[in-house]
Scaffold this motif. Structure first.
Motif, PDB file in Angstrom:
ATOM      1  N   GLU A  73     135.674  32.173  53.379  1.00 42.19           N
ATOM      2  CA  GLU A  73     136.200  31.588  54.611  1.00 42.19           C
ATOM      3  C   GLU A  73     137.712  31.707  54.627  1.00 42.19           C
ATOM      4  OE1 GLU A  73     134.321  27.712  55.805  1.00 42.19           O
ATOM      5  OE2 GLU A  73     133.642  27.769  53.731  1.00 42.19           O
ATOM      6  N   PRO A  74     138.289  32.096  55.759  1.00 36.52           N
ATOM      7  CA  PRO A  74     139.751  32.192  55.841  1.00 36.52           C
ATOM      8  C   PRO A  74     140.423  30.881  55.438  1.00 36.52           C
ATOM      9  CG  PRO A  74     138.713  33.136  57.795  1.00 36.52           C
ATOM     10  CD  PRO A  74     137.626  32.446  57.019  1.00 36.52           C
ATOM     11  N   ARG A  75     141.416  31.012  54.572  1.00 39.96           N
ATOM     12  CA  ARG A  75     142.238  29.876  54.108  1.00 39.96           C
ATOM     13  C   ARG A  75     141.464  28.848  53.285  1.00 39.96           C
ATOM     14  NH1 ARG A  75     143.628  30.956  59.239  1.00 39.96           N
ATOM     15  NH2 ARG A  75     142.377  29.243  60.071  1.00 39.96           N
ATOM     16  N   ARG A  76     140.186  29.092  53.056  1.00 37.00           N
ATOM     17  CA  ARG A  76     139.406  28.157  52.218  1.00 37.00           C
ATOM     18  C   ARG A  76     138.886  28.822  50.949  1.00 37.00           C
ATOM     19  NH1 ARG A  76     137.963  23.312  53.939  1.00 37.00           N
ATOM     20  NH2 ARG A  76     136.126  23.320  52.609  1.00 37.00           N
ATOM     21  N   GLY A  77     139.036  30.129  50.860  1.00 36.42           N
ATOM     22  CA  GLY A  77     138.612  30.826  49.659  1.00 36.42           C
ATOM     23  C   GLY A  77     137.119  31.109  49.633  1.00 36.42           C
ATOM     24  N   VAL A  78     136.576  31.138  48.415  1.00 35.20           N
ATOM     25  CA  VAL A  78     135.187  31.543  48.188  1.00 35.20           C
ATOM     26  C   VAL A  78     134.371  30.349  47.708  1.00 35.20           C
ATOM     27  CG1 VAL A  78     133.693  32.988  46.755  1.00 35.20           C
ATOM     28  CG2 VAL A  78     135.804  33.930  47.692  1.00 35.20           C
ATOM     29  N   SER A  79     133.171  30.229  48.224  1.00 28.77           N
ATOM     30  CA  SER A  79     132.274  29.153  47.797  1.00 28.77           C
ATOM     31  C   SER A  79     130.852  29.680  47.681  1.00 28.77           C
ATOM     32  CB  SER A  79     132.323  27.980  48.785  1.00 28.77           C
ATOM     33  OG  SER A  79     131.892  28.397  50.071  1.00 28.77           O
ATOM     34  N   VAL A  80     130.021  28.934  46.992  1.00 26.63           N
ATOM     35  CA  VAL A  80     128.604  29.294  46.866  1.00 26.63           C
ATOM     36  C   VAL A  80     127.946  29.164  48.235  1.00 26.63           C
ATOM     37  CG1 VAL A  80     126.409  28.722  45.771  1.00 26.63           C
ATOM     38  CG2 VAL A  80     128.549  28.513  44.474  1.00 26.63           C
ATOM     39  N   ALA A  81     127.257  30.208  48.642  1.00 28.82           N
ATOM     40  CA  ALA A  81     126.610  30.194  49.957  1.00 28.82           C
ATOM     41  C   ALA A  81     125.550  29.099  50.015  1.00 28.82           C
ATOM     42  CB  ALA A  81     125.971  31.546  50.247  1.00 28.82           C
ATOM     43  N   THR A  82     125.471  28.439  51.152  1.00 34.28           N
ATOM     44  CA  THR A  82     124.453  27.419  51.333  1.00 34.28           C
ATOM     45  C   THR A  82     123.107  28.078  51.620  1.00 34.28           C
ATOM     46  OG1 THR A  82     124.959  27.284  53.696  1.00 34.28           O
ATOM     47  CG2 THR A  82     126.110  25.757  52.227  1.00 34.28           C
ATOM     48  N   MET A  83     122.050  27.351  51.339  1.00 36.35           N
ATOM     49  CA  MET A  83     120.711  27.824  51.679  1.00 36.35           C
ATOM     50  C   MET A  83     120.376  27.329  53.078  1.00 36.35           C
ATOM     51  SD  MET A  83     118.455  27.574  48.190  1.00 36.35           S
ATOM     52  CE  MET A  83     118.444  25.788  48.108  1.00 36.35           C
ATOM     53  N   SER A  84     119.704  28.150  53.846  1.00 33.18           N
ATOM     54  CA  SER A  84     119.392  27.758  55.218  1.00 33.18           C
ATOM     55  C   SER A  84     117.981  28.158  55.589  1.00 33.18           C
ATOM     56  CB  SER A  84     120.371  28.413  56.197  1.00 33.18           C
ATOM     57  OG  SER A  84     120.126  29.803  56.283  1.00 33.18           O
ATOM     58  N   ALA A  85     117.422  27.439  56.550  1.00 32.48           N
ATOM     59  CA  ALA A  85     116.092  27.769  57.049  1.00 32.48           C
ATOM     60  C   ALA A  85     116.097  29.154  57.681  1.00 32.48           C
ATOM     61  CB  ALA A  85     115.649  26.718  58.071  1.00 32.48           C
ATOM     62  N   ALA A  86     117.181  29.499  58.370  1.00 28.79           N
ATOM     63  CA  ALA A  86     117.257  30.803  59.033  1.00 28.79           C
ATOM     64  C   ALA A  86     117.230  31.944  58.019  1.00 28.79           C
ATOM     65  CB  ALA A  86     118.525  30.883  59.879  1.00 28.79           C
ATOM     66  N   GLU A  87     117.979  31.797  56.914  1.00 27.74           N
ATOM     67  CA  GLU A  87     117.984  32.846  55.893  1.00 27.74           C
ATOM     68  C   GLU A  87     116.627  32.934  55.199  1.00 27.74           C
ATOM     69  OE1 GLU A  87     121.013  34.477  52.532  1.00 27.74           O
ATOM     70  OE2 GLU A  87     120.430  32.372  52.345  1.00 27.74           O
ATOM     71  N   ALA A  88     116.016  31.800  54.935  1.00 27.03           N
ATOM     72  CA  ALA A  88     114.690  31.804  54.314  1.00 27.03           C
ATOM     73  C   ALA A  88     113.687  32.532  55.202  1.00 27.03           C
ATOM     74  CB  ALA A  88     114.228  30.369  54.054  1.00 27.03           C
ATOM     75  N   GLU A  89     113.772  32.297  56.493  1.00 21.30           N
ATOM     76  CA  GLU A  89     112.856  32.961  57.429  1.00 21.30           C
ATOM     77  C   GLU A  89     113.109  34.463  57.465  1.00 21.30           C
ATOM     78  OE1 GLU A  89     111.246  32.500  62.010  1.00 21.30           O
ATOM     79  OE2 GLU A  89     113.237  31.740  61.498  1.00 21.30           O
ATOM     80  N   GLU A  90     114.384  34.847  57.487  1.00 18.58           N
ATOM     81  CA  GLU A  90     114.719  36.274  57.528  1.00 18.58           C
ATOM     82  C   GLU A  90     114.186  37.002  56.301  1.00 18.58           C
ATOM     83  OE1 GLU A  90     118.650  39.218  57.702  1.00 18.58           O
ATOM     84  OE2 GLU A  90     118.890  37.055  57.372  1.00 18.58           O
ATOM     85  N   MET A  91     114.449  36.450  55.114  1.00 17.78           N
ATOM     86  CA  MET A  91     113.996  37.110  53.897  1.00 17.78           C
ATOM     87  C   MET A  91     112.477  37.118  53.792  1.00 17.78           C
ATOM     88  SD  MET A  91     116.763  36.304  50.908  1.00 17.78           S
ATOM     89  CE  MET A  91     116.763  34.525  51.053  1.00 17.78           C
ATOM     90  N   THR A  92     111.843  36.062  54.262  1.00 23.22           N
ATOM     91  CA  THR A  92     110.388  36.017  54.246  1.00 23.22           C
ATOM     92  C   THR A  92     109.800  37.126  55.105  1.00 23.22           C
ATOM     93  OG1 THR A  92     110.319  33.633  53.862  1.00 23.22           O
ATOM     94  CG2 THR A  92     108.363  34.622  54.842  1.00 23.22           C
ATOM     95  N   ARG A  93     110.350  37.330  56.280  1.00 22.95           N
ATOM     96  CA  ARG A  93     109.839  38.370  57.164  1.00 22.95           C
ATOM     97  C   ARG A  93     110.030  39.758  56.566  1.00 22.95           C
ATOM     98  NH1 ARG A  93     110.154  36.963  63.548  1.00 22.95           N
ATOM     99  NH2 ARG A  93     109.451  34.796  63.410  1.00 22.95           N
ATOM    100  N   LEU A  94     111.196  39.966  55.958  1.00 21.87           N
ATOM    101  CA  LEU A  94     111.440  41.256  55.331  1.00 21.87           C
ATOM    102  C   LEU A  94     110.498  41.483  54.151  1.00 21.87           C
ATOM    103  CD1 LEU A  94     115.349  41.294  55.434  1.00 21.87           C
ATOM    104  CD2 LEU A  94     113.798  42.749  56.747  1.00 21.87           C
TER     105      LEU A  94
END
Length: 229
Positions: A73-94
């Motif tokens: 994130e700009p001016r906030r640096g790097v962080s561990v990505a959060t888990m989300s329902a949307a990402e879980a759905e995307e990976m499940t479909r793939l």
């Protein structure tokens, strides 16, 4: 200090670059939950911890951002990505598209030796209680079936998706009651593969992947939104 860190400290990296070893170490800690969603990572602190340059860490961060394990994130640096329902759905479909295809190619080529190996893995899974071992054995079972497909590009896609999905699987085993159903489906899938039943085996695998994903999507949707600290 674990094995990866010891290897980094001693530069005993084999065919892995120094940056690649840092990637492996950090990815493993994210998957295992030792680095929490939203937790910020400082480039200098990581470099000091592993005894490498900040340039090496910068490259490792770039790789992990591409893999969606880290977020920038700009001016906030790097962080561990959060888990989300949307990402879980995307990976499940793939996964539900790629893995059944790999299995369809694999079934006619599976041998008695491979079936015996798969059965041994499932017997271990029947009794295993440790989450790390469950995830390892689960991956070993599926990987062992797909390997017979002998389609390197597809198998690479499968591994990439499964790697990204692994911390979601950890969430499944730790916070839901999905294990018994999943293991029953594993045994049914193996039986269909032994019978050479490509159609029903691939249908079951699709349902197997989709059920896990749906459970995750529903569970994650109920969780408070995660924010970077």
């Amino acid at each position: 200090m674990d094995y990866v860190e010891a290897s980094l400290a001693g530069q005993v990296l084999g065919d892995r670059s120094t940056s690649g070893a840092v990637v492996d170490a950090l990815r493993g800690e994210i998957i295992q939950g030792r680095l929490k969603p939203g937790e910020r990572l400082r480039q200098d602190a990581v470099a000091s911890r592993f005894g490498v340059s900040q340039t090496v860490v910068r490259e490792a961060f770039k790789d992990l951002i591409r893999e969606c394990f880290l977020a920038s994130e700009p001016r906030r640096g790097v962080s561990v990505a959060t888990m989300s329902a949307a990402e879980a759905e995307e990976m499940t479909r793939l996964r539900s598209l790629v893995e059944p295809q790999a299995l369809a190619w694999a079934i006619p080529r599976l041998t008695a030796v491979q079936f015996e190996a798969a059965e041994r893995v499932l017997k271990e899974l029947d009794d295993e209680k440790n989450v790390d071992r469950i995830i390892l054995l689960n991956a070993r079972f599926h990987r062992g079936l797909y390997a017979a497909a002998d389609r390197p590009r597809t198998l690479t896609m499968v591994e990439t998706l499964r790697l990204g999905f692994e911390r979601y699987l950890r969430y499944t085993w730790e916070f839901t009651s999905h294990r018994d159903r999943s293991q029953q489906e594993h045994w049914e899938l193996l039986a269909m593969c032994k019978q050479g039943d490509v159609v029903n085996a691939c249908t079951l695998l699709t349902q197997h992947i989709s059920a896990t994903g749906q459970l995750l999507v529903e569970s994650l949707a109920k969780q408070p939104v995660q924010h970077s600290s």
